[in-house]
Design a protein around this motif. Structure first.
Motif, PDB file in Angstrom:
ATOM      1  N   ARG A 274       0.877  -1.171   0.000  1.00  0.00           N
ATOM      2  CA  ARG A 274       0.000   0.000   0.000  1.00  0.00           C
ATOM      3  C   ARG A 274       0.913   1.219   0.000  1.00  0.00           C
ATOM      4  NH1 ARG A 274      -4.226  -0.723   4.028  1.00  0.00           N
ATOM      5  NH2 ARG A 274      -5.284  -1.707   2.263  1.00  0.00           N
ATOM      6  N   ILE A 275       0.866   1.971  -1.063  1.00  0.00           N
ATOM      7  CA  ILE A 275       1.793   3.078  -1.272  1.00  0.00           C
ATOM      8  C   ILE A 275       1.006   4.342  -1.613  1.00  0.00           C
ATOM      9  CG2 ILE A 275       3.694   1.588  -2.003  1.00  0.00           C
ATOM     10  CD1 ILE A 275       2.937   2.195  -4.908  1.00  0.00           C
ATOM     11  N   VAL A 276       1.744   5.414  -1.891  1.00  0.00           N
ATOM     12  CA  VAL A 276       1.142   6.659  -2.377  1.00  0.00           C
ATOM     13  C   VAL A 276       1.314   6.706  -3.891  1.00  0.00           C
ATOM     14  CG1 VAL A 276       1.163   9.168  -2.297  1.00  0.00           C
ATOM     15  CG2 VAL A 276       1.690   7.847  -0.234  1.00  0.00           C
ATOM     16  N   HIS A 277       0.220   6.906  -4.578  1.00  0.00           N
ATOM     17  CA  HIS A 277       0.264   6.992  -6.035  1.00  0.00           C
ATOM     18  C   HIS A 277      -0.676   8.112  -6.460  1.00  0.00           C
ATOM     19  CE1 HIS A 277       0.954   5.797 -10.116  1.00  0.00           C
ATOM     20  NE2 HIS A 277      -0.298   5.435 -10.332  1.00  0.00           N
ATOM     21  N   GLU A 278      -0.101   9.075  -7.168  1.00  0.00           N
ATOM     22  CA  GLU A 278      -0.856  10.249  -7.616  1.00  0.00           C
ATOM     23  C   GLU A 278      -1.532  10.959  -6.450  1.00  0.00           C
ATOM     24  OE1 GLU A 278      -3.430   8.841 -10.709  1.00  0.00           O
ATOM     25  OE2 GLU A 278      -1.780   8.637 -12.158  1.00  0.00           O
ATOM     26  N   GLY A 279      -0.840  10.947  -5.298  1.00  0.00           N
ATOM     27  CA  GLY A 279      -1.278  11.731  -4.161  1.00  0.00           C
ATOM     28  C   GLY A 279      -2.234  11.045  -3.204  1.00  0.00           C
ATOM     29  N   TYR A 280      -2.596   9.782  -3.482  1.00  0.00           N
ATOM     30  CA  TYR A 280      -3.567   9.099  -2.625  1.00  0.00           C
ATOM     31  C   TYR A 280      -3.101   7.671  -2.308  1.00  0.00           C
ATOM     32  CZ  TYR A 280      -6.664  12.957  -3.877  1.00  0.00           C
ATOM     33  OH  TYR A 280      -7.191  14.212  -4.034  1.00  0.00           O
ATOM     34  N   ALA A 281      -3.740   7.070  -1.304  1.00  0.00           N
ATOM     35  CA  ALA A 281      -3.431   5.690  -0.939  1.00  0.00           C
ATOM     36  C   ALA A 281      -3.767   4.765  -2.108  1.00  0.00           C
ATOM     37  CB  ALA A 281      -4.215   5.295   0.300  1.00  0.00           C
ATOM     38  N   TYR A 282      -2.879   3.790  -2.319  1.00  0.00           N
ATOM     39  CA  TYR A 282      -3.004   2.947  -3.511  1.00  0.00           C
ATOM     40  C   TYR A 282      -2.539   1.537  -3.171  1.00  0.00           C
ATOM     41  CZ  TYR A 282      -2.397   1.639  -8.481  1.00  0.00           C
ATOM     42  OH  TYR A 282      -2.467   1.042  -9.720  1.00  0.00           O
ATOM     43  N   ASN A 283      -3.342   0.551  -3.538  1.00  0.00           N
ATOM     44  CA  ASN A 283      -2.980  -0.862  -3.357  1.00  0.00           C
ATOM     45  C   ASN A 283      -2.348  -1.380  -4.642  1.00  0.00           C
ATOM     46  OD1 ASN A 283      -4.249  -0.863  -0.794  1.00  0.00           O
ATOM     47  ND2 ASN A 283      -6.223  -1.390  -1.704  1.00  0.00           N
ATOM     48  N   GLU A 284      -1.148  -1.944  -4.522  1.00  0.00           N
ATOM     49  CA  GLU A 284      -0.430  -2.397  -5.723  1.00  0.00           C
ATOM     50  C   GLU A 284      -0.240  -3.901  -5.720  1.00  0.00           C
ATOM     51  OE1 GLU A 284       2.482  -4.085  -7.953  1.00  0.00           O
ATOM     52  OE2 GLU A 284       3.348  -3.392  -6.064  1.00  0.00           O
ATOM     53  N   GLY A 285      -0.660  -4.561  -6.819  1.00  0.00           N
ATOM     54  CA  GLY A 285      -0.291  -5.945  -7.022  1.00  0.00           C
ATOM     55  C   GLY A 285      -1.397  -6.956  -7.225  1.00  0.00           C
ATOM     56  N   PHE A 286      -2.656  -6.600  -6.987  1.00  0.00           N
ATOM     57  CA  PHE A 286      -3.736  -7.600  -7.025  1.00  0.00           C
ATOM     58  C   PHE A 286      -3.987  -8.050  -8.459  1.00  0.00           C
ATOM     59  CE2 PHE A 286      -7.073  -8.601  -3.672  1.00  0.00           C
ATOM     60  CZ  PHE A 286      -7.457  -9.796  -4.247  1.00  0.00           C
TER      61      PHE A 286
END
Length: 542
Positions: free
Chosen positions: A437-449
């Motif tokens: 769970r990272i920051v992407h384009e300024g918001y919380a973002y889940n990566e990998g599903f």
């Protein structure tokens, strides 16, 4: 006098040493469903077998909350048709406990999808497994694990001769089976393994590595990730990790998130109210408040197994799937793994308490909080562990790297790679949860599903060659739970009933290797196939 004393002391020690050194035809390391099926199959074939489990309980995640295994759970397909052999017998035994044998057999015979027929409570599953092991007189060793030393595994050439446990026990066998989720015996034996996501380039795949775009279970609302909203310099709120998304398709060491499959109930006489865990910090759950403030809807508990209990999974955009918090677990030592497990437990226990009691939740989602407050831990489950599961869901850890590697090319249509030596069918799409769970384009973002049940895939015939290591590394070990596969392909294999199927097949091959005195890589597949079909295994689908 001293000579007599030493002679007497030696006489006392000999029985202890003899007891500590144990010899079996086959040793199965890991009391997971795959390991249990393997041990039972060895016993059914008339060979001596030891089943070694590192914890106090057998059954893996299937007896630690995963009572709703993914059999006939999707509208898009019916995968019960690939459940055979001992896996099918297990669910028949479960049906008998609940008095639904006739309904189960009718559904099986008519190929009728009834997902609820395959579910069970953790305690029921464990009792069924223990009774089953007892029927076949399988010797079970719990709280037994490899020493964390270089001499944990002794080999003669490429063959393992002995494995050493903490406390002094040693186990010798003709063939060994690593049925753990973590692949610890593989690693200790010097067999090639991998942790993390390969790059797409490594096997010419399309779904591996860092995901340039993650749409499944992505945040449905925009959540500010910073301690002071809009101010990156203030730092990140809990559950969000630093770092950019990275290069799409590149390799990294992250793996899909782990979680506890929580067993909860709304039944007052069997309910233990959610507790505030030691060290509870309300600030840990800031992201859940912001999610509600942004208009998001959090998960509610629901009944999904018999006797009004939940198998609270975590596949939502924001739940108790703790993305990025398991990175130290797969290759960590025992102390590190215990720390990660404890961190997951404390966070999850705190989350349930928070949802049921916090004033901000009451203000933002009163109906949801009322529902959470009416639930609690099941009093009759995990009674020796504060009614909390002993294990969390290790969805992915080490994977063996052999001469044969299962990749997405064996699964994806229109032209999947043919499999010449199937020992079971994994009937599930490539399914890996987000890893960060990272920051992407300024918001919380889940990566990998990655999960597309309606996608361009086919049931996967699992090759025998993926269960055995390179001959140059080891010639008497197999693994049903950490087969040679890429990260994305493993996502199609990693179901517990599939592990049971592969455990039975691995055990059959192990006994055949003993009977014919050949390396596990040289077991005659034609003869193995005939035996597996005779056992009721499903090796191919129309």
């Amino acid at each position: 006098m001293m000579k007599k004393f030493l002679t007497g002391l030696a006489g006392c020690l000999l029985p202890l040493l003899a007891c500590a050194q144990m010899q079996f035809d086959v040793v199965v390391y890991g009391g997971t469903p795959g390991g249990i099926a393997a041990a039972i199959q060895v016993a059914k074939m008339g060979k001596s077998v030891a089943l070694i489990e590192t914890t106090a309980h057998v059954g893996g995640i299937m007896t630690n909350g995963l009572g709703v295994t993914d059999i006939d759970s999707q509208q898009a397909f019916q995968n019960s048709v690939s459940v055979g052999g001992l896996a099918l017998e297990y669910y028949r035994r479960i049906a008998k406990v609940y008095g639904r044998t006739e309904e189960f057999e009718t559904a099986w015979r008519t190929r009728t999808k009834k997902h609820a027929l395959w579910s069970h409570e953790p305690g029921v599953g464990e009792k069924v497994l223990m009774d089953w092991l007892s029927e076949h007189k399988v010797q079970v060793f719990t709280r037994t694990r490899l020493v964390e030393k270089r001499n944990a595994v002794s080999k003669k050439g490429t063959a393992i001769t002995r494995i050493r446990m903490e406390g002094g026990k040693t186990f010798s066998a003709g063939v060994f089976i690593d049925a753990t989720y973590e692949g610890d015996l593989l690693a200790a034996a010097g067999i090639s393994t991998v942790i993390g996501r390969e790059s797409n380039a490594q096997y010419n795949e399309t779904l591996n590595g860092i995901r340039g775009e993650t749409t499944h279970a992505q945040f449905k609302v925009k959540v500010d990730p910073y301690k002071i909203p809009g101010q990156p310099e203030s730092g990140l709120i809990p559950t969000i990790q630093p770092g950019a998304i990275g290069t799409p398709g590149a390799a990294d060491k992250h793996l899909q998130a782990y979680c506890f499959r929580a067993v909860l109930t709304p039944v007052p006489e069997n309910r233990v109210p959610f507790r505030k865990p030691p060290g509870y910090d309300r600030n840990s759950y800031e992201i859940y408040i912001r999610y509600l403030e942004a208009g998001g809807h959090l998960l509610w508990p629901w009944v999904s197994v018999p006797n009004s209990k939940s198998d609270l999974g975590a596949w939502h955009d924001l739940s108790h799937n703790l993305y990025g918090m398991n990175v130290d677990y797969p290759g960590g030592n025992y102390a590190t793994r215990q720390r990660v497990l404890n961190e997951h437990r404390l966070f999850t226990e705190g989350l349930f308490y928070f949802l049921a009691n916090d004033t901000a939740v009451l203000r933002l989602a009163p109906d949801m909080q009322k529902e959470w407050a009416s639930w609690g831990l099941a009093k009759d489950e995990f009674t020796d562990n504060g009614n909390w599961p002993h294990q969390f869901y290790v969805r992915d850890a080490r994977r063996m790297v052999s001469d044969y590697v299962i990749t997405e090319h064996h699964i994806l249509k229109p032209d999947p790679t043919p499999v010449e030596d199937p020992v079971g069918v994994a009937f599930w799409p490539p399914d890996v949860h987000s890893v960060r769970r990272i920051v992407h384009e300024g918001y919380a973002y889940n990566e990998g599903f990655v999960f597309e049940p309606y996608g361009n895939w086919r049931p996967l015939p699992v090759a025998y060659r993926a269960l055995v290591p390179r001959k140059s590394e080891c010639t008497n070990l197999l693994t049903p739970t950490c087969p040679s596969s890429s990260h994305i392909a493993y996502g199609a294999i990693r179901l517990e009933w599939t592990f049971m199927v592969l455990g039975q097949s691995a055990a059959t091959a192990a006994v055949m290797a003993l009977e014919t005195r050949v390396n596990v890589q040289d077991v005659d597949y034609g003869q193995l196939k005939a035996r597996l079909l005779g056992q009721g295994q499903v090796l191919e689908l129309p």
